[in-house]
Design a protein around this motif. Structure first.
Motif, PDB file in Angstrom:
ATOM      1  N   SER A 152      18.299  54.182  33.559  1.00  0.00           N
ATOM      2  CA  SER A 152      19.095  52.957  33.439  1.00  0.00           C
ATOM      3  C   SER A 152      20.560  53.377  33.406  1.00  0.00           C
ATOM      4  CB  SER A 152      18.723  52.190  32.167  1.00  0.00           C
ATOM      5  OG  SER A 152      19.265  52.828  31.028  1.00  0.00           O
ATOM      6  N   GLU A 153      21.470  52.407  33.264  1.00  0.00           N
ATOM      7  CA  GLU A 153      22.901  52.731  33.227  1.00  0.00           C
ATOM      8  C   GLU A 153      23.258  53.571  31.998  1.00  0.00           C
ATOM      9  OE1 GLU A 153      24.987  51.981  35.544  1.00  0.00           O
ATOM     10  OE2 GLU A 153      24.034  50.375  36.692  1.00  0.00           O
ATOM     11  N   THR A 154      22.472  53.461  30.918  1.00  0.00           N
ATOM     12  CA  THR A 154      22.844  54.126  29.660  1.00  0.00           C
ATOM     13  C   THR A 154      21.861  55.195  29.198  1.00  0.00           C
ATOM     14  OG1 THR A 154      21.702  52.380  28.432  1.00  0.00           O
ATOM     15  CG2 THR A 154      24.081  52.101  28.789  1.00  0.00           C
ATOM     16  N   LYS A 155      20.642  55.203  29.780  1.00  0.00           N
ATOM     17  CA  LYS A 155      19.631  56.150  29.309  1.00  0.00           C
ATOM     18  C   LYS A 155      18.851  56.750  30.475  1.00  0.00           C
ATOM     19  CE  LYS A 155      18.524  54.350  24.691  1.00  0.00           C
ATOM     20  NZ  LYS A 155      18.873  52.946  24.638  1.00  0.00           N
ATOM     21  N   VAL A 156      18.259  57.916  30.189  1.00  0.00           N
ATOM     22  CA  VAL A 156      17.349  58.527  31.156  1.00  0.00           C
ATOM     23  C   VAL A 156      16.137  59.026  30.372  1.00  0.00           C
ATOM     24  CG1 VAL A 156      18.537  60.773  31.019  1.00  0.00           C
ATOM     25  CG2 VAL A 156      17.155  60.242  33.027  1.00  0.00           C
ATOM     26  N   ARG A 157      14.950  58.908  30.969  1.00  0.00           N
ATOM     27  CA  ARG A 157      13.732  59.316  30.277  1.00  0.00           C
ATOM     28  C   ARG A 157      12.877  60.162  31.222  1.00  0.00           C
ATOM     29  NH1 ARG A 157      10.142  54.529  28.392  1.00  0.00           N
ATOM     30  NH2 ARG A 157       9.383  54.670  30.525  1.00  0.00           N
ATOM     31  N   PHE A 158      12.376  61.282  30.696  1.00  0.00           N
ATOM     32  CA  PHE A 158      11.465  62.157  31.444  1.00  0.00           C
ATOM     33  C   PHE A 158      10.181  62.231  30.630  1.00  0.00           C
ATOM     34  CE2 PHE A 158      15.806  63.529  32.259  1.00  0.00           C
ATOM     35  CZ  PHE A 158      15.860  63.621  33.635  1.00  0.00           C
ATOM     36  N   ALA A 159       9.043  61.993  31.291  1.00  0.00           N
ATOM     37  CA  ALA A 159       7.783  61.938  30.527  1.00  0.00           C
ATOM     38  C   ALA A 159       6.639  62.628  31.245  1.00  0.00           C
ATOM     39  CB  ALA A 159       7.419  60.480  30.243  1.00  0.00           C
ATOM     40  N   THR A 160       5.838  63.357  30.434  1.00  0.00           N
ATOM     41  CA  THR A 160       4.552  63.888  30.875  1.00  0.00           C
ATOM     42  C   THR A 160       3.512  63.125  30.047  1.00  0.00           C
ATOM     43  OG1 THR A 160       4.369  65.594  29.172  1.00  0.00           O
ATOM     44  CG2 THR A 160       5.646  66.164  31.137  1.00  0.00           C
ATOM     45  N   PRO A 161       2.204  63.310  30.298  1.00  0.00           N
ATOM     46  CA  PRO A 161       1.221  62.577  29.494  1.00  0.00           C
ATOM     47  C   PRO A 161       1.365  62.810  27.982  1.00  0.00           C
ATOM     48  CG  PRO A 161       0.166  63.512  31.424  1.00  0.00           C
ATOM     49  CD  PRO A 161       1.572  64.031  31.418  1.00  0.00           C
ATOM     50  N   ASN A 162       1.862  63.987  27.569  1.00  0.00           N
ATOM     51  CA  ASN A 162       1.925  64.292  26.137  1.00  0.00           C
ATOM     52  C   ASN A 162       3.333  64.363  25.560  1.00  0.00           C
ATOM     53  OD1 ASN A 162      -0.888  64.561  25.945  1.00  0.00           O
ATOM     54  ND2 ASN A 162      -0.767  66.644  26.745  1.00  0.00           N
ATOM     55  N   LEU A 163       4.330  64.388  26.407  1.00  0.00           N
ATOM     56  CA  LEU A 163       5.687  64.620  25.923  1.00  0.00           C
ATOM     57  C   LEU A 163       6.665  63.667  26.590  1.00  0.00           C
ATOM     58  CD1 LEU A 163       7.170  66.629  24.030  1.00  0.00           C
ATOM     59  CD2 LEU A 163       7.524  68.101  25.997  1.00  0.00           C
ATOM     60  N   THR A 164       7.510  63.023  25.784  1.00  0.00           N
ATOM     61  CA  THR A 164       8.524  62.112  26.318  1.00  0.00           C
ATOM     62  C   THR A 164       9.890  62.503  25.783  1.00  0.00           C
ATOM     63  OG1 THR A 164       6.909  60.315  26.357  1.00  0.00           O
ATOM     64  CG2 THR A 164       9.215  59.697  26.550  1.00  0.00           C
ATOM     65  N   LEU A 165      10.847  62.688  26.700  1.00  0.00           N
ATOM     66  CA  LEU A 165      12.216  63.027  26.327  1.00  0.00           C
ATOM     67  C   LEU A 165      13.113  61.881  26.795  1.00  0.00           C
ATOM     68  CD1 LEU A 165      14.321  65.220  25.350  1.00  0.00           C
ATOM     69  CD2 LEU A 165      14.421  65.957  27.719  1.00  0.00           C
ATOM     70  N   THR A 166      13.759  61.221  25.838  1.00  0.00           N
ATOM     71  CA  THR A 166      14.667  60.116  26.147  1.00  0.00           C
ATOM     72  C   THR A 166      16.072  60.522  25.730  1.00  0.00           C
ATOM     73  OG1 THR A 166      12.877  58.579  25.614  1.00  0.00           O
ATOM     74  CG2 THR A 166      15.072  57.642  25.835  1.00  0.00           C
ATOM     75  N   SER A 167      17.049  60.248  26.569  1.00  0.00           N
ATOM     76  CA  SER A 167      18.418  60.649  26.243  1.00  0.00           C
ATOM     77  C   SER A 167      19.420  59.600  26.686  1.00  0.00           C
ATOM     78  CB  SER A 167      18.743  61.978  26.937  1.00  0.00           C
ATOM     79  OG  SER A 167      20.108  62.286  26.821  1.00  0.00           O
ATOM     80  N   LYS A 168      20.472  59.447  25.873  1.00  0.00           N
ATOM     81  CA  LYS A 168      21.615  58.673  26.344  1.00  0.00           C
ATOM     82  C   LYS A 168      22.296  59.492  27.432  1.00  0.00           C
ATOM     83  CE  LYS A 168      22.566  56.452  21.892  1.00  0.00           C
ATOM     84  NZ  LYS A 168      23.518  56.387  20.743  1.00  0.00           N
ATOM     85  N   VAL A 169      22.951  58.814  28.366  1.00  0.00           N
ATOM     86  CA  VAL A 169      23.704  59.541  29.396  1.00  0.00           C
ATOM     87  C   VAL A 169      25.178  59.512  29.020  1.00  0.00           C
ATOM     88  CG1 VAL A 169      21.997  59.052  31.179  1.00  0.00           C
ATOM     89  CG2 VAL A 169      23.935  57.504  30.892  1.00  0.00           C
ATOM     90  N   ILE A 170      25.966  60.404  29.627  1.00  0.00           N
ATOM     91  CA  ILE A 170      27.391  60.464  29.302  1.00  0.00           C
ATOM     92  C   ILE A 170      28.089  59.235  29.878  1.00  0.00           C
ATOM     93  CG2 ILE A 170      29.538  61.740  29.726  1.00  0.00           C
ATOM     94  CD1 ILE A 170      27.861  64.320  29.594  1.00  0.00           C
ATOM     95  N   ASP A 171      28.818  58.548  29.018  1.00  0.00           N
ATOM     96  CA  ASP A 171      29.513  57.320  29.409  1.00  0.00           C
ATOM     97  C   ASP A 171      30.850  57.710  30.036  1.00  0.00           C
ATOM     98  OD1 ASP A 171      30.438  54.787  29.740  1.00  0.00           O
ATOM     99  OD2 ASP A 171      30.889  54.427  27.621  1.00  0.00           O
ATOM    100  N   GLY A 172      30.840  57.926  31.324  1.00  0.00           N
ATOM    101  CA  GLY A 172      32.058  58.331  32.023  1.00  0.00           C
ATOM    102  C   GLY A 172      31.801  58.332  33.515  1.00  0.00           C
TER     103      GLY A 172
END
Length: 373
Positions: free
Chosen positions: A226-246
């Motif tokens: 999305s404009e503010t977040k990115v998410r990477f996921a496998t069946p067992n692991l999910t990594l969600t992060s804010k993105v740099i606002d710039g």
């Protein structure tokens, strides 16, 4: 809550959690990992308010429930337990303690209420697609060395992931990183569903954490942006992060198009030679001078305080004589990115940016600024 879980499974989940939590923070709960047990799975969640990681694992759940405990302490305990041990975690709400038992070892740890644990708000993702782990690993591994560490230019403190046009006019998924001295631009085939993905700057810490998801070449990673977040996921692991606002700068302007002097050299030999001649200098930023002549390259370093070094390599070069200097560290980092046998350098003059490719492959392009020598 009471669960029993194999030590190796627990260690993997807790290691992931404790690498996300900040060692020094003013909010005690952020040093904790949230453990939630239900059915036959246990979930470990950690956050620093910018990144959130959730790891799911199979466990024998005797009593469902949730608690939070210091991630680093739990990791250290589990790390020191014997291989193959069965670990029992028991949370007692009355005493506010978590008991960790394995064999004859018994630990009692302070907990904090799960209600205080901040959960990252889920956002509406504009774009959802799936990408192979090996493809994502290449995109980020080959670009991350060029991420800037200068906090004032915060918009360069990450990898710019976006959709662009490749050399053959087809759309590509592209990762770019630069610190103003060197630049890496890596392309991959555009995954289905990524066409409308907004361009996002993935922060340095997230790139480091993401690497742990990408070890299995056969696995596909679900990517949501999305404009503010990115998410990477496998069946067992999910990594969600804010993105740099710039806004990431227009990197295309610094990629030279008119460089005609072509040098082809064995990438491994070149990297080892740069490393050897740079040894005489105590300064990491010491310039390495490249003297190019007909099929011959002389690498030299002159450090008045400690000495001088010179090495000659046989190369493919047929243009006019050229002398150019580079920061030894930058040259070495770029040379180490080359997976193929040969590296191709394209020069213009001793004062202009130099372009480097991996053989005939144009999906990975590197630019490095010269130094005065």
């Amino acid at each position: 809550m009471k669960i029993s879980i194999e030590r190796g499974t627990l260690l993997k989940a807790v290691a992931q959690a404790q690498s996300v939590v900040e060692r020094r923070n003013t909010i005690p709960i952020l040093a904790n990992v949230l453990i939630e047990a239900e059915g036959d799975t246990v979930q470990f969640r950690a956050t620093d308010l910018d990144i959130e990681v959730v790891d799911k694992a199979l466990a024998q759940v005797e009593r469902a429930g949730a608690t939070t405990v210091a991630a680093t302490t739990l990791h250290e305990i589990v790390r020191k337990l014997p291989d193959g041990a069965l670990v029992t975690l028991t949370a007692d709400a009355a005493s506010g303690r978590l008991t960790v038992e394995a064999g004859r070892s018994n630990f009692s740890l302070a907990t904090l209420p799960r209600e205080d644990f901040p959960v990252m708000a889920s956002s509406e993702y504009h774009s959802n697609f799936s990408a192979n782990a090996a493809v994502l690993r290449r995109l980020f591994d080959k670009s991350k060395f060029a991420i800037s560490t200068e906090e004032t230019r915060y918009y360069l403190n990450g990898v710019y992931m976006h959709v662009s046009t490749g050399t053959d006019t087809s759309k590509v998924l592209r990762c770019v990183a630069t610190d103003g001295h060197r630049l890496a631009r890596i392309d991959a085939n555009l995954p289905l569903g990524a066409e409308d993905m907004p361009g996002v700057i993935v922060p340095r810490k997230t790139v480091g954490e993401l690497r742990k998801l990408l070890d299995d070449d056969e696995m596909d990673i679900a990517v949501s942006v999305s404009e503010t977040k990115v998410r990477f996921a496998t069946p067992n692991l999910t990594l969600t992060s804010k993105v740099i606002d710039g806004t990431f700068p227009d990197y295309t302007r610094v990629i030279p198009a008119g460089n005609t002097r072509r040098l082809e050299v064995d990438a491994g030999e070149f990297a080892r030679a740069v490393d050897r001649v740079a040894t005489v200098s105590s300064e990491r930023s010491r310039a390495v001078k490249l003297q190019l002549d007909e099929d011959r390259l002389i690498l030299s370093v002159n450090a008045p305080d400690s000495g001088a070094a010179e090495e000659e390599l046989a190369v493919a070069y047929s243009d006019e004589r050229l002398e150019i200097g580079f920061n030894a560290k930058y040259l070495l980092e770029i040379a180490n990115q080359v997976d193929r046998e040969n590296a191709v350098f394209m020069f213009n003059s001793s004062g202009d940016p130099t372009l480097m490719r991996e053989g005939s492959d144009e999906s990975a392009v590197y630019v490095v600024m010269p130094m005065r020598v």
